[in-house]
Design a protein around this motif. Structure first.
Motif, short mmCIF file in Angstrom:
data_model
loop_
_atom_site.label_atom_id
_atom_site.label_comp_id
_atom_site.label_asym_id
_atom_site.label_seq_id
_atom_site.Cartn_x
_atom_site.Cartn_y
_atom_site.Cartn_z
N SER A 44 0.83 -1.20 0.00
CA SER A 44 0.00 0.00 0.00
C SER A 44 0.86 1.26 0.00
O SER A 44 0.58 2.21 -0.73
N VAL A 45 1.92 1.27 0.82
CA VAL A 45 2.81 2.43 0.86
C VAL A 45 3.52 2.62 -0.47
O VAL A 45 3.60 3.74 -0.99
N ILE A 46 4.00 1.53 -1.05
CA ILE A 46 4.69 1.62 -2.35
C ILE A 46 3.73 2.13 -3.42
O ILE A 46 4.07 3.00 -4.22
N THR A 47 2.52 1.61 -3.44
CA THR A 47 1.52 2.06 -4.42
C THR A 47 1.21 3.55 -4.24
O THR A 47 1.14 4.29 -5.22
N ALA A 48 1.04 3.97 -3.00
CA ALA A 48 0.75 5.38 -2.73
C ALA A 48 1.92 6.27 -3.15
O ALA A 48 1.72 7.35 -3.71
N LEU A 49 3.16 5.83 -2.89
CA LEU A 49 4.33 6.62 -3.28
C LEU A 49 4.45 6.76 -4.80
O LEU A 49 4.73 7.85 -5.31
N VAL A 50 4.22 5.67 -5.51
CA VAL A 50 4.29 5.73 -6.98
C VAL A 50 3.17 6.63 -7.52
O VAL A 50 3.41 7.47 -8.40
N ALA A 51 1.98 6.47 -6.99
CA ALA A 51 0.86 7.31 -7.43
C ALA A 51 1.12 8.78 -7.11
O ALA A 51 0.84 9.66 -7.92
N GLY A 52 1.69 9.06 -5.93
CA GLY A 52 2.01 10.43 -5.55
C GLY A 52 3.06 11.04 -6.46
O GLY A 52 2.96 12.21 -6.85
N LEU A 53 4.07 10.26 -6.82
CA LEU A 53 5.10 10.76 -7.74
C LEU A 53 4.50 11.08 -9.10
O LEU A 53 4.76 12.15 -9.67
N LEU A 54 3.67 10.18 -9.62
CA LEU A 54 3.03 10.44 -10.91
C LEU A 54 2.10 11.65 -10.86
O LEU A 54 2.09 12.48 -11.76
N PHE A 55 1.33 11.76 -9.78
CA PHE A 55 0.44 12.90 -9.63
C PHE A 55 1.25 14.19 -9.55
O PHE A 55 0.92 15.18 -10.21
N GLY A 56 2.29 14.19 -8.74
CA GLY A 56 3.14 15.38 -8.61
C GLY A 56 3.76 15.79 -9.93
O GLY A 56 3.77 16.98 -10.29
N LEU A 57 4.27 14.83 -10.69
CA LEU A 57 4.86 15.13 -12.01
C LEU A 57 3.83 15.70 -12.97
O LEU A 57 4.09 16.68 -13.67
#
Length: 118
Positions: free
Chosen positions: A84-97
């Protein structure tokens, strides 16, 4: 940055954005209004650097979206906390970009100056 300088720059920034035809929702995202209300002086998204927008918006997304997904979807379905943490981090990076790219392209399209030049 001092309060008076920040206030002067934000007023000038808002005047420029209004002059360029940006709607209020495009000028000041709700997250930034909340931060300013709390006394946190965060550069408006259209004037912030690409890296600053990626970091701020990515972290914001990871925290709020990740928490919502954990309590609503992931925990009830038995997802592991690490996944869950890894998924949230990847999603956050994509959203931020993506959002940083949107703000950068909007700033260039409207011909807005850098924050330091205000």
């Amino acid at each position: 940055m001092k309060d008076a300088e920040f206030k002067r720059k934000t007023e000038k920034a808002f005047a420029l954005m209004s002059e360029k035809g940006l709607r209020k929702s495009q000028r000041i995202p709700a997250t930034y209004r909340l931060l300013w209300w709390m006394g946190i002086k965060k550069t408006p998204a259209l004037f912030a650097s690409f890296a600053s927008n990626v970091c701020f918006l990515g972290v914001y997304y990871v925290v709020f979206w990740g928490c919502c997904m954990w309590f609503v979807t992931w925990r009830p379905r038995g997802y592991s906390p690490l996944a869950s943490v890894i998924t949230a981090l990847v999603a956050g990076l994509l959203f931020g970009l993506c959002m940083a790219a949107v703000f950068r392209s909007r700033r260039k399209a409207k011909g807005l100056p850098d924050w330091e030049k205000l």
